[in-house]
Design an enzyme around this catalytic site. Structure first.
Site, short mmCIF file in Angstrom:
data_model
loop_
_atom_site.label_atom_id
_atom_site.label_comp_id
_atom_site.label_asym_id
_atom_site.label_seq_id
_atom_site.Cartn_x
_atom_site.Cartn_y
_atom_site.Cartn_z
N GLU A 174 11.26 15.55 76.61
CA GLU A 174 11.88 15.34 75.30
C GLU A 174 13.21 14.65 75.54
O GLU A 174 13.95 14.99 76.46
CB GLU A 174 12.10 16.67 74.59
CG GLU A 174 12.88 16.56 73.28
CD GLU A 174 13.11 17.92 72.62
OE1 GLU A 174 12.23 18.79 72.75
OE2 GLU A 174 14.18 18.11 72.00
N GLU B 223 21.92 14.83 68.50
CA GLU B 223 21.83 16.10 67.79
C GLU B 223 23.21 16.41 67.22
O GLU B 223 24.23 16.19 67.88
CB GLU B 223 21.39 17.23 68.71
CG GLU B 223 19.90 17.29 68.96
CD GLU B 223 19.49 18.58 69.62
OE1 GLU B 223 18.89 19.44 68.94
OE2 GLU B 223 19.75 18.73 70.83
#
Length: 253
Positions: free
Chosen positions: A129, A134
């Site tokens: 991933e 974020e």
């Protein structure tokens, strides 16, 4: 202004120039809350992701807006959207750049990230991933970039990543990018590298599963293990995550 590395050419983009729902030739949706396989998409999140609902994902004035709304659906208290290029487009290596403005408010959790088109090395985290961006509401002045693999992931506290602090990503649009090559992955904020993840000598798929195509994901979650770590302020919703463009460049002879 965008400045991709030399020799890189634009191979895919969405400039969000057509108003209404996102272009369904480029984007698909994850729908629901992840149950029964993974409730709350594996992170105990509070939102139900809708499909092609203009209240949760809309294009206007050259921007994509993903909106998390206080709306009951599917046993959840909020609705939002999670858009993917899965089964539409995926890439192995390249320069991925997005211009975005994060939401404001405790309990928001916005992300731009990549997952493998096929799990060639097994289910998460085996096939990897890449979290290009974020942002969580309890750390309003910071953004993060992180890599997860079987050897390096947050479930065992070994994830690899970096961040940028003392900024205001919710007040204006900023550039978020990764430059992914066979040897390393650079994470950039407004054109400057803030973290590099290197492929170690003799690395196997447990350390470096990044030799396969990945697709892009854009989403705005509510609460969850990370987003709700400091609570959720109901007054912060509806909250908006705005993306100006998504561009992918690759080296072309």
């Amino acid at each position: 202004m965008s400045k991709p590395p030399k020799k890189y050419k634009l191979v895919w983009s969405d400039e969000f120039s057509t108003e209404g729902l996102p272009d369904d030739s480029k984007w698909t949706y994850d729908v629901g809350d992840g149950c029964p396989r993974i409730c709350g998409w594996g992170n105990n999140e509070w939102q139900y992701y809708t499909e092609a609902d203009i209240d949760n994902a809309s294009v206007k004035d050259g921007k994509l807006t993903i909106e998390a709304r206080p709306e009951k659906m599917g046993g959840k208290e909020y609705t939002s959207a999670r858009l993917l290029t899965r089964n539409r487009a995926s890439w192995k290596y390249g320069y991925f750049e997005m211009r975005a403005k994060t939401p404001l408010g405790l309990g928001t959790w916005s992300a731009i990230w990549l997952l493998p088109e096929k799990n060639n090395y097994g289910e998460w985290p085996g096939s990897g991933e890449i979290d290009l961006l974020e942002h969580v509401g309890f750390a309003q002045d910071s953004i993060f970039g992180t890599v997860h693999t079987e050897a390096f992931n947050h479930m065992i506290g070994t994830q690899k990543g970096g961040g940028v602090g003392k900024i205001k990503p919710h007040e204006d649009y900023h550039l978020y990018a990764i430059n992914w090559t066979p040897e390393k992955m650079d994470f950039l904020f407004d054109g400057k590298i803030y973290f590099t993840f290197y492929k170690e000598a003799m690395a196997n798929s447990k350390q470096w599963p990044f030799d396969q195509p990945f697709h892009i994901i854009l989403n705005l979650a509510v609460g969850g293990n990370l987003g709700g770590k400091m609570g959720v302020d109901a007054k912060a919703f509806p909250a908006q995550f705005s993306i100006d463009y998504v561009r992918v460049y690759q080296i072309k002879d």
